[in-house]
Scaffold this motif. Sequence first.
Motif, mmCIF file in Angstrom:
data_model
loop_
_atom_site.group_PDB
_atom_site.id
_atom_site.type_symbol
_atom_site.label_atom_id
_atom_site.label_comp_id
_atom_site.label_asym_id
_atom_site.label_seq_id
_atom_site.Cartn_x
_atom_site.Cartn_y
_atom_site.Cartn_z
ATOM 1 N N GLY A 125 -13.925 -17.417 -13.332
ATOM 2 C CA GLY A 125 -13.535 -16.808 -12.062
ATOM 3 C C GLY A 125 -12.231 -16.050 -12.072
ATOM 4 N N GLY A 126 -11.490 -16.104 -13.159
ATOM 5 C CA GLY A 126 -10.236 -15.378 -13.259
ATOM 6 C C GLY A 126 -9.925 -15.097 -14.714
ATOM 7 N N GLN A 127 -9.402 -13.925 -14.989
ATOM 8 C CA GLN A 127 -9.138 -13.505 -16.359
ATOM 9 C C GLN A 127 -7.726 -12.943 -16.466
ATOM 10 N N PHE A 128 -6.979 -13.416 -17.441
ATOM 11 C CA PHE A 128 -5.689 -12.827 -17.778
ATOM 12 C C PHE A 128 -5.841 -11.323 -17.985
ATOM 13 N N ALA A 129 -4.967 -10.537 -17.351
ATOM 14 C CA ALA A 129 -4.945 -9.089 -17.563
ATOM 15 C C ALA A 129 -3.708 -8.680 -18.354
ATOM 16 N N CYS A 130 -2.544 -9.191 -17.949
ATOM 17 C CA CYS A 130 -1.300 -8.867 -18.645
ATOM 18 C C CYS A 130 -0.210 -9.821 -18.174
ATOM 19 N N HIS A 131 0.945 -9.750 -18.841
ATOM 20 C CA HIS A 131 2.124 -10.506 -18.394
ATOM 21 C C HIS A 131 3.323 -9.572 -18.524
ATOM 22 N N PRO A 132 3.594 -8.802 -17.474
ATOM 23 C CA PRO A 132 4.693 -7.824 -17.543
ATOM 24 C C PRO A 132 6.000 -8.495 -17.961
ATOM 25 N N GLY A 133 6.677 -7.870 -18.901
ATOM 26 C CA GLY A 133 7.850 -8.490 -19.498
ATOM 27 C C GLY A 133 9.163 -7.900 -19.041
ATOM 28 N N LYS A 134 10.152 -8.097 -19.883
ATOM 29 C CA LYS A 134 11.505 -7.634 -19.582
ATOM 30 C C LYS A 134 11.588 -6.110 -19.677
ATOM 31 N N HIS A 135 12.736 -5.584 -19.264
ATOM 32 C CA HIS A 135 12.985 -4.148 -19.401
ATOM 33 C C HIS A 135 12.818 -3.759 -20.871
ATOM 34 N N PRO A 136 12.201 -2.604 -21.138
ATOM 35 C CA PRO A 136 12.002 -2.206 -22.542
ATOM 36 C C PRO A 136 13.282 -2.239 -23.375
ATOM 37 N N ASP A 137 14.425 -1.958 -22.769
ATOM 38 C CA ASP A 137 15.684 -1.962 -23.523
ATOM 39 C C ASP A 137 16.120 -3.368 -23.930
ATOM 40 N N GLU A 138 15.565 -4.390 -23.275
ATOM 41 C CA GLU A 138 15.949 -5.778 -23.562
ATOM 42 C C GLU A 138 14.992 -6.446 -24.553
ATOM 43 N N GLN A 139 13.916 -5.764 -24.920
ATOM 44 C CA GLN A 139 12.893 -6.395 -25.747
ATOM 45 C C GLN A 139 13.271 -6.346 -27.232
ATOM 46 N N THR A 140 12.930 -7.433 -27.936
ATOM 47 C CA THR A 140 13.309 -7.579 -29.347
ATOM 48 C C THR A 140 12.107 -7.788 -30.261
ATOM 49 N N GLY A 141 10.894 -7.786 -29.686
ATOM 50 C CA GLY A 141 9.704 -8.016 -30.491
ATOM 51 C C GLY A 141 9.282 -9.465 -30.580
ATOM 52 N N GLU A 142 9.968 -10.350 -29.856
ATOM 53 C CA GLU A 142 9.620 -11.781 -29.856
ATOM 54 C C GLU A 142 8.761 -12.108 -28.632
ATOM 55 N N GLN A 143 8.137 -13.322 -28.655
ATOM 56 C CA GLN A 143 7.367 -13.760 -27.484
ATOM 57 C C GLN A 143 8.219 -13.754 -26.224
ATOM 58 N N SER A 144 9.517 -14.006 -26.389
ATOM 59 C CA SER A 144 10.409 -14.088 -25.226
ATOM 60 C C SER A 144 10.560 -12.754 -24.495
ATOM 61 N N ASP A 145 10.075 -11.650 -25.102
ATOM 62 C CA ASP A 145 10.077 -10.372 -24.387
ATOM 63 C C ASP A 145 9.313 -10.477 -23.068
ATOM 64 N N ASN A 146 8.356 -11.411 -23.018
ATOM 65 C CA ASN A 146 7.509 -11.548 -21.838
ATOM 66 C C ASN A 146 7.917 -12.709 -20.937
ATOM 67 N N TYR A 147 9.058 -13.336 -21.207
ATOM 68 C CA TYR A 147 9.511 -14.451 -20.379
ATOM 69 C C TYR A 147 10.351 -13.900 -19.236
ATOM 70 N N VAL A 148 9.868 -14.100 -18.024
ATOM 71 C CA VAL A 148 10.574 -13.615 -16.839
ATOM 72 C C VAL A 148 10.673 -14.755 -15.827
ATOM 73 N N PRO A 149 11.689 -14.725 -14.960
ATOM 74 C CA PRO A 149 11.773 -15.746 -13.914
ATOM 75 C C PRO A 149 10.782 -15.433 -12.789
ATOM 76 N N TYR A 150 10.061 -16.454 -12.361
ATOM 77 C CA TYR A 150 9.142 -16.258 -11.233
ATOM 78 C C TYR A 150 8.906 -17.584 -10.525
ATOM 79 N N THR A 151 8.302 -17.481 -9.358
ATOM 80 C CA THR A 151 8.024 -18.648 -8.527
ATOM 81 C C THR A 151 6.528 -18.883 -8.434
ATOM 82 N N VAL A 152 6.121 -20.137 -8.536
ATOM 83 C CA VAL A 152 4.760 -20.550 -8.216
ATOM 84 C C VAL A 152 4.771 -20.978 -6.753
ATOM 85 N N ASN A 153 4.057 -20.231 -5.931
ATOM 86 C CA ASN A 153 4.058 -20.449 -4.479
ATOM 87 C C ASN A 153 2.833 -21.257 -4.077
#
Length: 233
Positions: A108-136
């Motif tokens: 019933g639901g499919q992962f599409a993407c996980h928007p990451g950090k600003h391109p200038d902050e990305q280093t090629g690691e998994q952490s490029d996609n770690y962002v702060p967010y809230t589960v509501n």
Amino acid sequence: MTSNNKTALVVRGGWDGHQPVEATELFIPYLRDNGYDVRVEESPKIYADPDYMAGVDLIVQCMTMTTIEKDEFEGLRTAVENGSGLAGWHGGIADSYRNNSDYLHLIGGQFACHPGKHPDEQTGEQSDNYVPYTVNMLPAAAEHPITRGIEDFDLVTEQYWVLSDDYIDVLATTTQKVREWDPWNREVTSPALWTRQWGKGRIFVCTPGHRVEILQDSNVRTIIERGMLWASR
């Protein structure tokens, strides 16, 4: 093994970045403590064994991407339709078997993407996609056995943008903000926790759970533990 125990099948594998072995090992002791005999398989081949699957009370799947054969998928779907519970987190259930659209229909639901950090902050690691967010948490979550007593909570990890249908029962959402470098121009809200009734079976999905440290978050861990028991036959 006592005959009155319930049976849990853990199917794990796929992309190693989601730590399928370490992640599932977090929850196997909990299942055993709750009276389950646990069998672990490293591929979906077991789904094609109808005699075994008929007796499974709970399927916990942690299998990111990879592929599934037609008879394996049909065995999984038949088991759920006949009352087996299906539970999982993150890509292990919401980004499995991209080769099979019927699997997407089941979940019933499919992962599409996980928007990451600003391109200038990305280093090629998994952490490029770690962002702060809230589960509501939605109003429906307040009295649901999976989420009762849990308030909105914050994480810093992958935030799943999910494509979903309206046959899922959503317990919590998360909202992608609009940032100056993104191509979308309004906020996008996706389901973060949901359940689904499929035939006689119950399905539970938690989108947080990228790696062990997120699964160890007290809210995430509690939700998954409760979700597994809720989904079970």
